[in-house]
Design a protein around this motif. Structure first.
Motif, PDB file in Angstrom:
ATOM      1  N   THR A 215      11.152   4.742  -2.980  1.00  0.00           N
ATOM      2  CA  THR A 215      11.749   5.459  -4.111  1.00  0.00           C
ATOM      3  C   THR A 215      12.449   4.435  -4.998  1.00  0.00           C
ATOM      4  OG1 THR A 215      12.077   7.380  -2.687  1.00  0.00           O
ATOM      5  CG2 THR A 215      13.270   7.341  -4.784  1.00  0.00           C
ATOM      6  N   VAL A 216      12.124   4.477  -6.303  1.00  0.00           N
ATOM      7  CA  VAL A 216      12.661   3.477  -7.227  1.00  0.00           C
ATOM      8  C   VAL A 216      13.302   4.154  -8.444  1.00  0.00           C
ATOM      9  CG1 VAL A 216      10.935   1.762  -6.569  1.00  0.00           C
ATOM     10  CG2 VAL A 216      10.499   3.229  -8.528  1.00  0.00           C
ATOM     11  N   ARG A 217      14.125   3.380  -9.113  1.00  0.00           N
ATOM     12  CA  ARG A 217      14.697   3.787 -10.402  1.00  0.00           C
ATOM     13  C   ARG A 217      14.164   2.795 -11.423  1.00  0.00           C
ATOM     14  NH1 ARG A 217      20.276   3.402  -9.709  1.00  0.00           N
ATOM     15  NH2 ARG A 217      20.269   5.557  -9.044  1.00  0.00           N
ATOM     16  N   LEU A 218      13.440   3.301 -12.399  1.00  0.00           N
ATOM     17  CA  LEU A 218      12.894   2.441 -13.448  1.00  0.00           C
ATOM     18  C   LEU A 218      13.788   2.495 -14.676  1.00  0.00           C
ATOM     19  CD1 LEU A 218       9.064   3.253 -13.318  1.00  0.00           C
ATOM     20  CD2 LEU A 218      10.289   1.381 -12.219  1.00  0.00           C
ATOM     21  N   ILE A 219      13.822   1.415 -15.408  1.00  0.00           N
ATOM     22  CA  ILE A 219      14.498   1.424 -16.701  1.00  0.00           C
ATOM     23  C   ILE A 219      13.442   1.128 -17.762  1.00  0.00           C
ATOM     24  CG2 ILE A 219      16.732   0.722 -15.763  1.00  0.00           C
ATOM     25  CD1 ILE A 219      16.144  -2.122 -16.712  1.00  0.00           C
ATOM     26  N   GLU A 220      13.787   1.396 -18.990  1.00  0.00           N
ATOM     27  CA  GLU A 220      12.831   1.185 -20.068  1.00  0.00           C
ATOM     28  C   GLU A 220      12.371  -0.285 -20.097  1.00  0.00           C
ATOM     29  OE1 GLU A 220      12.678   1.751 -24.865  1.00  0.00           O
ATOM     30  OE2 GLU A 220      13.997   3.052 -23.693  1.00  0.00           O
ATOM     31  N   GLY A 221      11.079  -0.460 -20.226  1.00  0.00           N
ATOM     32  CA  GLY A 221      10.517  -1.803 -20.279  1.00  0.00           C
ATOM     33  C   GLY A 221      10.013  -2.303 -18.944  1.00  0.00           C
TER      34      GLY A 221
ATOM     35  N   GLY B 134       0.805  -1.220   0.000  1.00  0.00           N
ATOM     36  CA  GLY B 134       0.000   0.000   0.000  1.00  0.00           C
ATOM     37  C   GLY B 134       0.837   1.268   0.000  1.00  0.00           C
ATOM     38  N   ALA B 135       2.170   1.111   0.039  1.00  0.00           N
ATOM     39  CA  ALA B 135       3.053   2.283   0.056  1.00  0.00           C
ATOM     40  C   ALA B 135       3.021   3.004  -1.292  1.00  0.00           C
ATOM     41  CB  ALA B 135       4.488   1.869   0.383  1.00  0.00           C
TER      42      ALA B 135
ATOM     43  N   LEU C 160       4.816  10.266  -8.794  1.00  0.00           N
ATOM     44  CA  LEU C 160       4.096   9.052  -8.417  1.00  0.00           C
ATOM     45  C   LEU C 160       4.092   8.053  -9.564  1.00  0.00           C
ATOM     46  CD1 LEU C 160       2.294   7.550  -6.364  1.00  0.00           C
ATOM     47  CD2 LEU C 160       0.329   8.619  -7.493  1.00  0.00           C
ATOM     48  N   ILE C 161       4.510   6.825  -9.264  1.00  0.00           N
ATOM     49  CA  ILE C 161       4.453   5.735 -10.234  1.00  0.00           C
ATOM     50  C   ILE C 161       3.215   4.893  -9.958  1.00  0.00           C
ATOM     51  CG2 ILE C 161       5.591   3.606 -10.974  1.00  0.00           C
ATOM     52  CD1 ILE C 161       8.242   5.114 -10.379  1.00  0.00           C
ATOM     53  N   GLY C 162       2.906   4.722  -8.682  1.00  0.00           N
ATOM     54  CA  GLY C 162       1.743   3.938  -8.297  1.00  0.00           C
ATOM     55  C   GLY C 162       1.824   3.529  -6.846  1.00  0.00           C
ATOM     56  N   VAL C 163       1.134   2.453  -6.530  1.00  0.00           N
ATOM     57  CA  VAL C 163       1.054   1.935  -5.163  1.00  0.00           C
ATOM     58  C   VAL C 163       1.528   0.487  -5.179  1.00  0.00           C
ATOM     59  CG1 VAL C 163      -0.555   1.339  -3.312  1.00  0.00           C
ATOM     60  CG2 VAL C 163      -0.841   3.477  -4.554  1.00  0.00           C
TER      61      VAL C 163
ATOM     62  N   GLY D  92      -0.371   1.743 -11.007  1.00  0.00           N
ATOM     63  CA  GLY D  92      -0.707   3.160 -11.128  1.00  0.00           C
ATOM     64  C   GLY D  92      -1.430   3.302 -12.447  1.00  0.00           C
ATOM     65  N   GLU D  93      -0.976   4.210 -13.294  1.00  0.00           N
ATOM     66  CA  GLU D  93      -1.557   4.315 -14.631  1.00  0.00           C
ATOM     67  C   GLU D  93      -1.299   3.038 -15.415  1.00  0.00           C
ATOM     68  OE1 GLU D  93      -0.521   7.862 -16.766  1.00  0.00           O
ATOM     69  OE2 GLU D  93      -0.986   9.131 -15.034  1.00  0.00           O
ATOM     70  N   SER D  94      -0.207   2.377 -15.102  1.00  0.00           N
ATOM     71  CA  SER D  94       0.089   1.063 -15.676  1.00  0.00           C
ATOM     72  C   SER D  94       0.687   0.197 -14.573  1.00  0.00           C
ATOM     73  CB  SER D  94       1.056   1.201 -16.861  1.00  0.00           C
ATOM     74  OG  SER D  94       2.262   1.790 -16.435  1.00  0.00           O
ATOM     75  N   GLU D  95       0.876  -1.075 -14.891  1.00  0.00           N
ATOM     76  CA  GLU D  95       1.443  -1.985 -13.900  1.00  0.00           C
ATOM     77  C   GLU D  95       2.938  -2.127 -14.144  1.00  0.00           C
ATOM     78  OE1 GLU D  95      -0.460  -5.777 -12.364  1.00  0.00           O
ATOM     79  OE2 GLU D  95       1.121  -6.587 -13.648  1.00  0.00           O
TER      80      GLU D  95
END
Length: 162
Positions: free
Chosen positions: A155-161, A101-102, A111-114, A131-134
């Motif tokens: 807090t996260v670091r996303l990469i493409e894909g 739930g964080a 915000l990326i999501g929950v 969030g808007e996507s999974e």
């Protein structure tokens, strides 16, 4: 985020021997962590753990009032809970149930999501963020930069894909 007082720690999956020992499948970080508890909870009732040892990844426990195989058999498939107050976590440690739930955000604070779920895989845990996507984010330092269980923010670091 409100924290639960009692945390699911495992399940009694079988008896062990004929003297009333039970075999507990542990859902925590390690069987050794569960061994440290003097009291566990079964069916919302406190039960003293008189002794506990680790055997092949399970905890083999002697429980107060469980003196024979029939008494131990009656506990099969019961969920074992622990009281959060007895856990004594170190600084920066938290229970996974505390971060479900964080709010999950990127390095810029967007915000990326929950965090909705955590999958346990042999390589690492995987956070399921909606969030808007999974997003499926491996719970490794390259992607999980900071976890603040108290504030409910990851807090996260996303990469493409991802």
């Amino acid at each position: 985020m409100e924290k639960q007082q009692y945390i699911e720690a495992g399940k009694i999956v079988n008896t062990h021997g004929v003297r009333g020992e039970v075999k507990i499948q542990v859902w925590l970080d390690s069987p050794e962590f569960l061994r440290r508890f003097k009291t566990i909870y079964i069916d919302a009732k406190p039960v003293k753990m008189l002794s506990a040892r680790v055997h092949k990844g399970f905890v083999i426990a002697v429980l107060e009032g469980v003196d024979d195989i029939n008494a131990a058999m009656s506990l099969k498939n019961k969920t074992v809970l622990i009281d959060r107050a007895d856990a004594k976590l170190g600084k920066g440690e938290y229970f996974l149930c505390d971060i479900i739930g964080a709010r999950v955000e990127n390095e810029s604070g967007e915000l990326i999501g929950v965090l909705e779920d955590i999958l346990e895989t042999p390589a690492s845990s995987v956070y399921i963020v909606r969030g808007e996507s999974e997003h499926m984010i491996p719970a490794v330092p390259e992607f999980i930069l900071k976890t603040d269980a108290e504030q409910g923010v990851i807090t996260v670091r996303l990469i493409e894909g991802m």
